[in-house]
Write an enzyme that holds these catalytic residues in place. Structure first.
Site, PDB file in Angstrom:
ATOM      1  N   THR A   1     -40.843 -68.463  36.156  1.00 24.93           N
ATOM      2  CA  THR A   1     -40.561 -69.319  37.329  1.00 24.93           C
ATOM      3  C   THR A   1     -39.079 -69.654  37.490  1.00 24.93           C
ATOM      4  O   THR A   1     -38.741 -70.542  38.263  1.00 24.93           O
ATOM      5  CB  THR A   1     -41.341 -70.652  37.235  1.00 24.93           C
ATOM      6  OG1 THR A   1     -40.887 -71.364  36.071  1.00 24.93           O
ATOM      7  CG2 THR A   1     -42.840 -70.435  37.155  1.00 24.93           C
ATOM      8  N   TRP A   2     -38.201 -68.930  36.778  1.00 29.86           N
ATOM      9  CA  TRP A   2     -36.780 -69.219  36.925  1.00 29.86           C
ATOM     10  C   TRP A   2     -36.369 -68.953  38.380  1.00 29.86           C
ATOM     11  O   TRP A   2     -36.807 -67.939  38.948  1.00 29.86           O
ATOM     12  CB  TRP A   2     -35.962 -68.359  35.963  1.00 29.86           C
ATOM     13  CG  TRP A   2     -34.547 -68.816  35.784  1.00 29.86           C
ATOM     14  CD1 TRP A   2     -34.012 -70.018  36.146  1.00 29.86           C
ATOM     15  CD2 TRP A   2     -33.482 -68.076  35.188  1.00 29.86           C
ATOM     16  NE1 TRP A   2     -32.680 -70.074  35.795  1.00 29.86           N
ATOM     17  CE2 TRP A   2     -32.340 -68.897  35.209  1.00 29.86           C
ATOM     18  CE3 TRP A   2     -33.389 -66.789  34.625  1.00 29.86           C
ATOM     19  CZ2 TRP A   2     -31.102 -68.481  34.698  1.00 29.86           C
ATOM     20  CZ3 TRP A   2     -32.177 -66.376  34.113  1.00 29.86           C
ATOM     21  CH2 TRP A   2     -31.043 -67.219  34.153  1.00 29.86           C
TER      22      TRP A   2
ATOM     23  N   ASP B   1     -44.814 -69.722  32.711  1.00 33.80           N
ATOM     24  CA  ASP B   1     -43.659 -70.193  31.952  1.00 33.80           C
ATOM     25  C   ASP B   1     -42.694 -70.918  32.881  1.00 33.80           C
ATOM     26  O   ASP B   1     -42.303 -70.387  33.922  1.00 33.80           O
ATOM     27  CB  ASP B   1     -42.920 -69.001  31.328  1.00 33.80           C
ATOM     28  CG  ASP B   1     -41.647 -69.449  30.624  1.00 33.80           C
ATOM     29  OD1 ASP B   1     -41.765 -70.075  29.549  1.00 33.80           O
ATOM     30  OD2 ASP B   1     -40.550 -69.227  31.162  1.00 33.80           O
TER      31      ASP B   1
ATOM     32  N   TYR C   1     -35.177 -75.353  35.197  1.00 39.20           N
ATOM     33  CA  TYR C   1     -35.312 -74.532  36.399  1.00 39.20           C
ATOM     34  C   TYR C   1     -35.396 -75.430  37.637  1.00 39.20           C
ATOM     35  O   TYR C   1     -36.336 -76.214  37.807  1.00 39.20           O
ATOM     36  CB  TYR C   1     -36.546 -73.628  36.318  1.00 39.20           C
ATOM     37  CG  TYR C   1     -36.553 -72.677  35.126  1.00 39.20           C
ATOM     38  CD1 TYR C   1     -35.381 -72.386  34.423  1.00 39.20           C
ATOM     39  CD2 TYR C   1     -37.715 -72.056  34.710  1.00 39.20           C
ATOM     40  CE1 TYR C   1     -35.380 -71.519  33.331  1.00 39.20           C
ATOM     41  CE2 TYR C   1     -37.729 -71.182  33.628  1.00 39.20           C
ATOM     42  CZ  TYR C   1     -36.559 -70.936  32.941  1.00 39.20           C
ATOM     43  OH  TYR C   1     -36.564 -70.074  31.863  1.00 39.20           O
TER      44      TYR C   1
ATOM     45  N   GLN D   1     -39.459 -67.404  22.424  1.00 41.85           N
ATOM     46  CA  GLN D   1     -39.271 -66.719  23.709  1.00 41.85           C
ATOM     47  C   GLN D   1     -37.856 -66.145  23.751  1.00 41.85           C
ATOM     48  O   GLN D   1     -36.878 -66.893  23.652  1.00 41.85           O
ATOM     49  CB  GLN D   1     -39.477 -67.707  24.862  1.00 41.85           C
ATOM     50  CG  GLN D   1     -39.393 -67.035  26.215  1.00 41.85           C
ATOM     51  CD  GLN D   1     -39.655 -67.992  27.377  1.00 41.85           C
ATOM     52  OE1 GLN D   1     -38.766 -68.238  28.190  1.00 41.85           O
ATOM     53  NE2 GLN D   1     -40.854 -68.514  27.449  1.00 41.85           N
TER      54      GLN D   1
ATOM     55  N   TYR E   1     -38.859 -62.445  27.692  1.00 39.61           N
ATOM     56  CA  TYR E   1     -38.378 -62.906  29.008  1.00 39.61           C
ATOM     57  C   TYR E   1     -37.492 -61.846  29.662  1.00 39.61           C
ATOM     58  O   TYR E   1     -37.011 -60.933  28.998  1.00 39.61           O
ATOM     59  CB  TYR E   1     -37.735 -64.286  28.926  1.00 39.61           C
ATOM     60  CG  TYR E   1     -36.349 -64.469  28.343  1.00 39.61           C
ATOM     61  CD1 TYR E   1     -35.204 -63.925  28.941  1.00 39.61           C
ATOM     62  CD2 TYR E   1     -36.157 -65.279  27.228  1.00 39.61           C
ATOM     63  CE1 TYR E   1     -33.932 -64.154  28.447  1.00 39.61           C
ATOM     64  CE2 TYR E   1     -34.885 -65.527  26.708  1.00 39.61           C
ATOM     65  CZ  TYR E   1     -33.775 -64.956  27.326  1.00 39.61           C
ATOM     66  OH  TYR E   1     -32.516 -65.183  26.827  1.00 39.61           O
TER      67      TYR E   1
ATOM     68  N   LEU F   1     -37.846 -57.274  33.375  1.00 35.71           N
ATOM     69  CA  LEU F   1     -37.231 -56.290  34.289  1.00 35.71           C
ATOM     70  C   LEU F   1     -35.712 -56.397  34.229  1.00 35.71           C
ATOM     71  O   LEU F   1     -35.016 -55.884  35.105  1.00 35.71           O
ATOM     72  CB  LEU F   1     -37.730 -56.519  35.717  1.00 35.71           C
ATOM     73  CG  LEU F   1     -39.254 -56.506  35.865  1.00 35.71           C
ATOM     74  CD1 LEU F   1     -39.683 -56.878  37.280  1.00 35.71           C
ATOM     75  CD2 LEU F   1     -39.800 -55.129  35.488  1.00 35.71           C
TER      76      LEU F   1
HETATM   77  P1  NAP Z   1     -37.418 -60.653  35.560  1.00 40.59           P
HETATM   78  O1  NAP Z   1     -38.800 -61.154  35.493  1.00 40.59           O
HETATM   79  O2  NAP Z   1     -36.983 -59.598  34.612  1.00 40.59           O
HETATM   80  O3  NAP Z   1     -37.048 -60.160  37.036  1.00 40.59           O
HETATM   81  C1  NAP Z   1     -37.305 -60.937  38.169  1.00 40.59           C
HETATM   82  C2  NAP Z   1     -36.866 -60.150  39.402  1.00 40.59           C
HETATM   83  O4  NAP Z   1     -37.632 -58.942  39.484  1.00 40.59           O
HETATM   84  C3  NAP Z   1     -37.077 -60.904  40.705  1.00 40.59           C
HETATM   85  O5  NAP Z   1     -36.001 -60.572  41.540  1.00 40.59           O
HETATM   86  C4  NAP Z   1     -38.389 -60.323  41.251  1.00 40.59           C
HETATM   87  O6  NAP Z   1     -38.411 -60.335  42.667  1.00 40.59           O
HETATM   88  C5  NAP Z   1     -38.325 -58.897  40.733  1.00 40.59           C
HETATM   89  N1  NAP Z   1     -39.659 -58.333  40.498  1.00 40.59           N
HETATM   90  C6  NAP Z   1     -40.722 -58.954  39.914  1.00 40.59           C
HETATM   91  N2  NAP Z   1     -41.778 -58.148  39.845  1.00 40.59           N
HETATM   92  C7  NAP Z   1     -41.391 -56.959  40.403  1.00 40.59           C
HETATM   93  C8  NAP Z   1     -42.050 -55.730  40.643  1.00 40.59           C
HETATM   94  N3  NAP Z   1     -43.322 -55.528  40.280  1.00 40.59           N
HETATM   95  N4  NAP Z   1     -41.343 -54.715  41.239  1.00 40.59           N
HETATM   96  C9  NAP Z   1     -40.042 -54.898  41.582  1.00 40.59           C
HETATM   97  N5  NAP Z   1     -39.364 -56.066  41.394  1.00 40.59           N
HETATM   98  C10 NAP Z   1     -40.038 -57.084  40.811  1.00 40.59           C
HETATM   99  O7  NAP Z   1     -36.351 -61.833  35.374  1.00 40.59           O
HETATM  100  P2  NAP Z   1     -36.373 -63.360  34.928  1.00 40.59           P
HETATM  101  O8  NAP Z   1     -36.873 -64.231  36.009  1.00 40.59           O
HETATM  102  O9  NAP Z   1     -35.024 -63.621  34.364  1.00 40.59           O
HETATM  103  O10 NAP Z   1     -37.375 -63.417  33.665  1.00 40.59           O
HETATM  104  C11 NAP Z   1     -38.742 -63.759  33.759  1.00 40.59           C
HETATM  105  C12 NAP Z   1     -38.994 -65.181  33.299  1.00 40.59           C
HETATM  106  O11 NAP Z   1     -38.616 -65.359  31.938  1.00 40.59           O
HETATM  107  C13 NAP Z   1     -38.162 -66.250  34.024  1.00 40.59           C
HETATM  108  O12 NAP Z   1     -38.588 -66.463  35.346  1.00 40.59           O
HETATM  109  C14 NAP Z   1     -38.309 -67.411  33.088  1.00 40.59           C
HETATM  110  O13 NAP Z   1     -39.585 -68.019  33.243  1.00 40.59           O
HETATM  111  C15 NAP Z   1     -38.184 -66.702  31.735  1.00 40.59           C
HETATM  112  N6  NAP Z   1     -36.793 -66.706  31.207  1.00 40.59           N
HETATM  113  C16 NAP Z   1     -36.529 -67.452  30.092  1.00 40.59           C
HETATM  114  C17 NAP Z   1     -35.240 -67.507  29.580  1.00 40.59           C
HETATM  115  C18 NAP Z   1     -34.968 -68.320  28.334  1.00 40.59           C
HETATM  116  O14 NAP Z   1     -33.801 -68.573  28.007  1.00 40.59           O
HETATM  117  N7  NAP Z   1     -35.987 -68.759  27.634  1.00 40.59           N
HETATM  118  C19 NAP Z   1     -34.192 -66.793  30.202  1.00 40.59           C
HETATM  119  C20 NAP Z   1     -34.491 -66.023  31.318  1.00 40.59           C
HETATM  120  C21 NAP Z   1     -35.797 -65.967  31.798  1.00 40.59           C
HETATM  121  P3  NAP Z   1     -39.222 -61.428  43.554  1.00 40.59           P
HETATM  122  O15 NAP Z   1     -39.019 -62.755  42.909  1.00 40.59           O
HETATM  123  O16 NAP Z   1     -38.632 -61.298  44.905  1.00 40.59           O
HETATM  124  O17 NAP Z   1     -40.678 -61.031  43.570  1.00 40.59           O
END
Ligand code: NAP
Length: 268
Positions: free
Chosen positions: A10-11, A39, A44, A154, A182, A185
């Site tokens: 949900t970031w 998550d 966020y 995580q 996390y 992608l």
């Molecule tokens: P991610 O999930 O790797 O990538 C998100 C991006 O990919 C968004 O732009 C999304 O677009 C796109 N996307 C999602 N599904 C897709 C698909 N099937 N095909 C093509 N594009 C797709 O990046 P993230 O948000 O950094 O990581 C995921 C989660 O991990 C976060 O939201 C957060 O909850 C957690 N996180 C934790 C930390 C930590 O320090 N603990 C750090 C970073 C992230 P749309 O949104 O437009 O659909």
């Protein structure tokens, strides 16, 4: 309740009121499709994402394993209970299933562990874990009284960032600590990587689905792609049923070689 393997990040949710309806709808769609792990973090949207999650899970608490994270500057006994209460209020729940220390700060780990155990005893948190902890941090944590209660770590983990396979992943596997991958992608670009485009062609999937499914092939790893677009949510949910064959896995290993030596844990 055990942590499901596939969930939703949900970031960047809760940052813009004009996107709120779509974000709530995306999370609800994900739940409909069986992605029972969400998550989030107090960071966020400065509480905004927790409010979006709260709206999405209203009336559906039993369908979701809820993970939230607290700031390092709230990691002391003096601060943590109030931070947890604020998260619970925004989420509209009585208990967080796994409460994570977002990244390590200056508070002594023993203080944080004691505060987390008190939250467990109070029933506000079912389990607790950490985030962005490398092996040395995990060793230090495990040596502290109560530190072996850590349920999850995580960390950044995807095809382009495989460093944890050398040491952190085996460390967690040996101790039954769940790893939450996390940025599966790599925040988006992996969905366009040529090696994944190629693997997708032979797997009948999209490149992003191959990246998520590859993580689901790792034992003990939960995956939390963030998607606010309905098509992305549907594509991610379908990864649970996507099996990659041996030639595809081998081609991915050639394009993204596993580590042969220690790499310091990367974080975003
Ligand atoms: P991610 O999930 O790797 O990538 C998100 C991006 O990919 C968004 O732009 C999304 O677009 C796109 N996307 C999602 N599904 C897709 C698909 N099937 N095909 C093509 N594009 C797709 O990046 P993230 O948000 O950094 O990581 C995921 C989660 O991990 C976060 O939201 C957060 O909850 C957690 N996180 C934790 C930390 C930590 O320090 N603990 C750090 C970073 C992230 P749309 O949104 O437009 O659909």
């Amino acid at each position: 309740m055990r942590m499901p393997r596939l969930g939703m990040g949900t970031w960047h949710m809760g940052e813009d009121a004009s996107r709120r309806r779509d974000e709530v709808a995306a999370l609800r769609l994900g739940l409909d499709l069986g992605m029972g792990l969400i998550d989030t973090a107090e960071m966020y949207g400065e509480g905004g994402a927790e409010e979006v999650v709260g709206e999405a899970i209203r009336g559906r608490r039993d369908e979701v394993f809820l993970v939230s994270k607290f700031y390092p500057h709230h990691a002391s006994r003096a601060q943590l209970h109030a931070a947890c209460d604020r998260s619970l209020a925004r989420l509209g729940v009585e208990r967080i299933d796994c409460y994570l220390y977002h990244w390590r700060g200056r508070v002594p780990l023993a203080d944080t562990v004691a505060a987390l155990e008190a939250l467990v005893a109070a029933g506000k948190v079912a389990s607790w874990g950490v985030s962005n902890f490398d092996v040395a941090d995990m060793d230090e944590l495990a040596a502290i009284r109560g530190g072996d209660g850590v349920a999850a770590n995580q960390v950044l983990y995807n095809l382009a960032r495989r460093g944890i396979e050398f040491d952190l992943l085996p460390w967690c596997a040996a101790r039954g600590v769940d790893v939450m991958a996390y940025s599966p992608l790599d925040e988006g670009p992996l969905a366009r990587h040529p090696a994944l485009v190629e693997a997708a062609r032979s797997s009948g999937a999209t490149p992003a689905q191959v990246a998520v499914a590859w993580l689901l092939h790792r034992p003990g790893v939960a995956v939390i792609p963030k998607a606010a677009t309905p098509g992305h949510v549907r594509a991610n949910a379908a990864c649970a049923a996507l099996s990659l064959d041996a030639p595809t896995l081998q081609a991915l290993d050639r394009a993204f070689p596993p580590p042969r030596s220690k790499r310091p844990l990367e974080m975003i």
